[in-house]
Scaffold this motif. Sequence first.
Motif, mmCIF file in Angstrom:
data_model
loop_
_atom_site.group_PDB
_atom_site.id
_atom_site.type_symbol
_atom_site.label_atom_id
_atom_site.label_comp_id
_atom_site.label_asym_id
_atom_site.label_seq_id
_atom_site.Cartn_x
_atom_site.Cartn_y
_atom_site.Cartn_z
ATOM 1 N N ARG A 19 60.294 -43.537 43.496
ATOM 2 C CA ARG A 19 60.869 -44.681 42.773
ATOM 3 C C ARG A 19 62.140 -44.275 42.035
ATOM 4 N NH1 ARG A 19 56.968 -47.468 38.793
ATOM 5 N NH2 ARG A 19 58.813 -48.811 38.642
ATOM 6 N N LEU A 20 62.099 -43.101 41.393
ATOM 7 C CA LEU A 20 63.291 -42.621 40.694
ATOM 8 C C LEU A 20 64.436 -42.365 41.669
ATOM 9 C CD1 LEU A 20 62.253 -40.051 37.922
ATOM 10 C CD2 LEU A 20 63.651 -42.091 37.644
ATOM 11 N N VAL A 21 64.126 -41.657 42.754
ATOM 12 C CA VAL A 21 65.162 -41.338 43.734
ATOM 13 C C VAL A 21 65.768 -42.613 44.303
ATOM 14 C CG1 VAL A 21 65.574 -40.310 45.996
ATOM 15 C CG2 VAL A 21 64.209 -39.078 44.314
ATOM 16 N N THR A 22 64.928 -43.572 44.643
ATOM 17 C CA THR A 22 65.424 -44.840 45.186
ATOM 18 C C THR A 22 66.332 -45.545 44.195
ATOM 19 O OG1 THR A 22 63.430 -45.094 46.532
ATOM 20 C CG2 THR A 22 64.729 -47.081 46.104
ATOM 21 N N ALA A 23 65.954 -45.526 42.902
ATOM 22 C CA ALA A 23 66.791 -46.179 41.883
ATOM 23 C C ALA A 23 68.131 -45.464 41.746
ATOM 24 C CB ALA A 23 66.051 -46.194 40.547
ATOM 25 N N PHE A 24 68.129 -44.123 41.774
ATOM 26 C CA PHE A 24 69.402 -43.396 41.696
ATOM 27 C C PHE A 24 70.256 -43.656 42.937
ATOM 28 C CE2 PHE A 24 67.450 -40.664 38.379
ATOM 29 C CZ PHE A 24 68.497 -40.651 37.473
ATOM 30 N N MET A 25 69.624 -43.778 44.100
ATOM 31 C CA MET A 25 70.375 -43.998 45.332
ATOM 32 C C MET A 25 71.007 -45.380 45.393
ATOM 33 S SD MET A 25 70.464 -41.353 47.400
ATOM 34 C CE MET A 25 70.623 -41.961 49.087
ATOM 35 N N GLN A 26 70.552 -46.290 44.540
ATOM 36 C CA GLN A 26 71.185 -47.605 44.485
ATOM 37 C C GLN A 26 72.570 -47.541 43.859
ATOM 38 O OE1 GLN A 26 69.756 -50.343 46.017
ATOM 39 N NE2 GLN A 26 68.334 -48.724 46.665
ATOM 40 N N ILE A 27 72.835 -46.495 43.090
ATOM 41 C CA ILE A 27 74.162 -46.304 42.498
ATOM 42 C C ILE A 27 75.104 -45.821 43.591
ATOM 43 C CG2 ILE A 27 75.476 -45.104 40.711
ATOM 44 C CD1 ILE A 27 73.349 -46.965 39.591
ATOM 45 N N ASP A 28 76.176 -46.538 43.792
ATOM 46 C CA ASP A 28 77.062 -46.278 44.928
ATOM 47 C C ASP A 28 77.535 -44.826 44.959
ATOM 48 O OD1 ASP A 28 78.719 -47.255 47.207
ATOM 49 O OD2 ASP A 28 80.367 -46.716 45.861
ATOM 50 N N GLY A 75 65.022 -33.758 28.929
ATOM 51 C CA GLY A 75 66.147 -34.629 28.612
ATOM 52 C C GLY A 75 67.137 -34.824 29.738
ATOM 53 N N ALA A 76 66.963 -34.120 30.876
ATOM 54 C CA ALA A 76 67.987 -34.161 31.913
ATOM 55 C C ALA A 76 68.040 -35.505 32.640
ATOM 56 C CB ALA A 76 67.777 -33.030 32.913
ATOM 57 N N ILE A 77 66.883 -36.117 32.890
ATOM 58 C CA ILE A 77 66.889 -37.419 33.575
ATOM 59 C C ILE A 77 67.628 -38.454 32.736
ATOM 60 C CG2 ILE A 77 65.389 -39.387 34.110
ATOM 61 C CD1 ILE A 77 65.471 -37.543 36.402
ATOM 62 N N HIS A 78 67.337 -38.501 31.440
ATOM 63 C CA HIS A 78 68.026 -39.463 30.573
ATOM 64 C C HIS A 78 69.509 -39.119 30.457
ATOM 65 C CE1 HIS A 78 64.622 -41.857 29.056
ATOM 66 N NE2 HIS A 78 63.924 -40.757 29.244
ATOM 67 N N ALA A 79 69.831 -37.823 30.441
ATOM 68 C CA ALA A 79 71.242 -37.430 30.362
ATOM 69 C C ALA A 79 71.990 -37.853 31.624
ATOM 70 C CB ALA A 79 71.350 -35.923 30.155
ATOM 71 N N LEU A 80 71.359 -37.675 32.796
ATOM 72 C CA LEU A 80 71.997 -38.104 34.039
ATOM 73 C C LEU A 80 72.188 -39.615 34.060
ATOM 74 C CD1 LEU A 80 73.097 -37.535 36.852
ATOM 75 C CD2 LEU A 80 70.744 -37.543 37.718
ATOM 76 N N ALA A 81 71.171 -40.340 33.624
ATOM 77 C CA ALA A 81 71.309 -41.801 33.546
ATOM 78 C C ALA A 81 72.422 -42.186 32.575
ATOM 79 C CB ALA A 81 69.985 -42.430 33.123
ATOM 80 N N GLY A 82 72.574 -41.418 31.478
ATOM 81 C CA GLY A 82 73.642 -41.685 30.524
ATOM 82 C C GLY A 82 75.017 -41.456 31.124
ATOM 83 N N VAL A 83 75.149 -40.401 31.951
ATOM 84 C CA VAL A 83 76.428 -40.151 32.637
ATOM 85 C C VAL A 83 76.779 -41.327 33.543
ATOM 86 C CG1 VAL A 83 77.507 -38.729 34.431
ATOM 87 C CG2 VAL A 83 76.312 -37.634 32.529
ATOM 88 N N LEU A 84 75.795 -41.786 34.308
ATOM 89 C CA LEU A 84 76.040 -42.910 35.215
ATOM 90 C C LEU A 84 76.316 -44.198 34.453
ATOM 91 C CD1 LEU A 84 73.258 -42.174 37.872
ATOM 92 C CD2 LEU A 84 75.683 -41.620 37.992
ATOM 93 N N GLU A 85 75.665 -44.350 33.300
ATOM 94 C CA GLU A 85 75.862 -45.562 32.495
ATOM 95 C C GLU A 85 77.317 -45.709 32.067
ATOM 96 O OE1 GLU A 85 74.957 -49.029 30.331
ATOM 97 O OE2 GLU A 85 73.628 -47.924 31.690
ATOM 98 N N ARG A 86 77.968 -44.596 31.735
ATOM 99 C CA ARG A 86 79.366 -44.657 31.296
ATOM 100 C C ARG A 86 80.280 -45.144 32.418
ATOM 101 N NH1 ARG A 86 78.066 -39.243 29.648
ATOM 102 N NH2 ARG A 86 77.238 -39.254 27.520
ATOM 103 N N ILE A 87 79.878 -44.878 33.649
ATOM 104 C CA ILE A 87 80.736 -45.228 34.786
ATOM 105 C C ILE A 87 80.343 -46.563 35.401
ATOM 106 C CG2 ILE A 87 81.518 -44.438 37.064
ATOM 107 C CD1 ILE A 87 80.839 -41.573 36.118
ATOM 108 N N HIS A 88 79.063 -46.880 35.392
ATOM 109 C CA HIS A 88 78.564 -48.074 36.090
ATOM 110 C C HIS A 88 77.938 -49.076 35.126
ATOM 111 C CE1 HIS A 88 79.145 -46.063 39.993
ATOM 112 N NE2 HIS A 88 78.647 -44.968 39.413
ATOM 113 N N ARG A 89 78.339 -49.065 33.874
ATOM 114 C CA ARG A 89 77.728 -49.922 32.856
ATOM 115 C C ARG A 89 77.774 -51.387 33.285
ATOM 116 N NH1 ARG A 89 80.287 -48.179 28.887
ATOM 117 N NH2 ARG A 89 78.658 -46.857 27.946
ATOM 118 N N GLY A 90 76.622 -52.060 33.138
ATOM 119 C CA GLY A 90 76.554 -53.486 33.402
ATOM 120 C C GLY A 90 76.252 -53.865 34.836
ATOM 121 N N SER A 91 76.296 -52.906 35.758
ATOM 122 C CA SER A 91 76.021 -53.243 37.153
ATOM 123 C C SER A 91 74.522 -53.466 37.359
ATOM 124 C CB SER A 91 76.506 -52.114 38.073
ATOM 125 O OG SER A 91 75.716 -50.955 37.907
ATOM 126 N N THR A 92 74.203 -54.248 38.371
ATOM 127 C CA THR A 92 72.791 -54.519 38.662
ATOM 128 C C THR A 92 72.018 -53.251 39.020
ATOM 129 O OG1 THR A 92 73.310 -56.772 39.384
ATOM 130 C CG2 THR A 92 71.218 -55.825 40.138
#
Length: 500
Positions: A19-28, A75-92
């Motif tokens: 589930r985690l991998v699939t969610a990360f793979m949704q990020i272009d 903390g690494a999963i949340h940190a990675l999500a935080g990195v992506l959030e800065r770039i893809h903020r607001g996307s579905t």
Amino acid sequence: MTRRHRTVNGSLDLADQERLVTAFMQIDGMRRRRTRDLYVTLLEDELGRHLPFDRHEEELHDVWSLVRACLTTTGAIHALAGVLERIHRGSTPMTGLNAVVAELVPEPLLTPAESRDLHRLVSALERGGGAASPYASVLPSLYRRAVGPVGPVPDHDVRSIREAVAHLEQVLQGADGVPPLLVLVHGLAEHAEGDTAAAVRDWARRFAERSGVDPARLAGPERPALPWGLAPDESAQAGTYLTVECRHDGAGTDSLMVTAWLQKGTDPGITLRSDDEPLPRALLPVLLGELLADDPEVVNRDDPDLVIEFVLPRGLFGFAFDQLAITVDGLERRLGVDYPVVLRSLDRLRRGALHHHWRRKWTRLRDASQDGEVCWVGTPGEFDNQWLYARLLQPSASVLAMAFPPWGDTPEPVDELWVGLQAGTPVIAWCRREEPSDHLVKQVTALLATDPMTLPHRLLDLRRQAALNGPGEHPGLDLALLFDDADRIPEPYQRLRPPT
């Protein structure tokens, strides 16, 4: 039957990793090696250290390897999500990723900046370490003082500051509300010297301010020092548990996916059966009989007492697990007459958002069980769900009792059991008779109103009495008990709880 003997490691199972991998793979950008490498570089900058993981040419395999490495780094999963959030903020896709991360991975105790600073300080403190380290002799006592009555208690003395920090970085707070890591760092500052001591004290001060902790509470001379391996709260932590998780094997089948493991207190668990193959429900008593009578881990346990826990989804709570007939060497007996048998909620263990009320309610029940009140529901739908939810949120409402079995096995409509789980109610009991008599209701109410913390063993006594006297008006064979000890979350679900 497929069986494995191994130490339970508490990591996400393959389904949740997927589930985690699939969610990360949704990020272009995660689907392209070049941008993924950039994200990894930004992640390592955020963590302040290198994140090693095996690289693969196949995109999916590479992302899976990255996710697994992040899951083993606090903390690494949340940190990675935080990195992506800065770039893809607001996307579905980003919104979906945040939801999956929030559900499956507990929030870390420290922010990435706090973790970076602390690890730099640890390196400074341990410079020239080993046996010559000035902390070698005091670290075990500092760790025990920090741990106090909550753990985690390692199976060996901590040998380095880095190891102690690794243990406590995953523990949100102690029983007194103070993060044990903060107590440890404060203690280290007392033994440090020069500029390093000042930096450690400053880190502790800033973290205490963010956590809302009065610095005067950090010295903690009253925090008991416990020998390794001794559980502090024997009523909640000690004992040996055979925990059996049962799940439906898809729709329309009468088979279960069954995993069983043995765990002593909060020690690492030993898996006795994995859910590689579905088990027909009719063979569950056979499996239990084999585990209890033939499995060397169970038979040769040190503790003669054994509590059996069934971890169940909503749709299986109507099944009378305590009445299963097991046969040992030709003698048949009910499982609930041989052992304390309790139920636990798989849905609540897996749903991090439900842990806060649960932890709060359990702590109050544990510390002031004499003040607990029983909320009795006589008929399905007797109370509006919102009213019942608000009633169960009251601090004194420790036990939910129902004069009928639960029936809800889907999200809609909601039944009383699901309301109780959402409200954090740690003890829920119900009568399996559709129409219990007034006498039986009075017996059950009296049972539940007396020291709820001892219910599993008192109910064992009642089940034995009922076996002697026959069912009649005796509650022993008709009462099911959900007893969710938030202090002793089974190890495979530790990853699913807010760190405690």
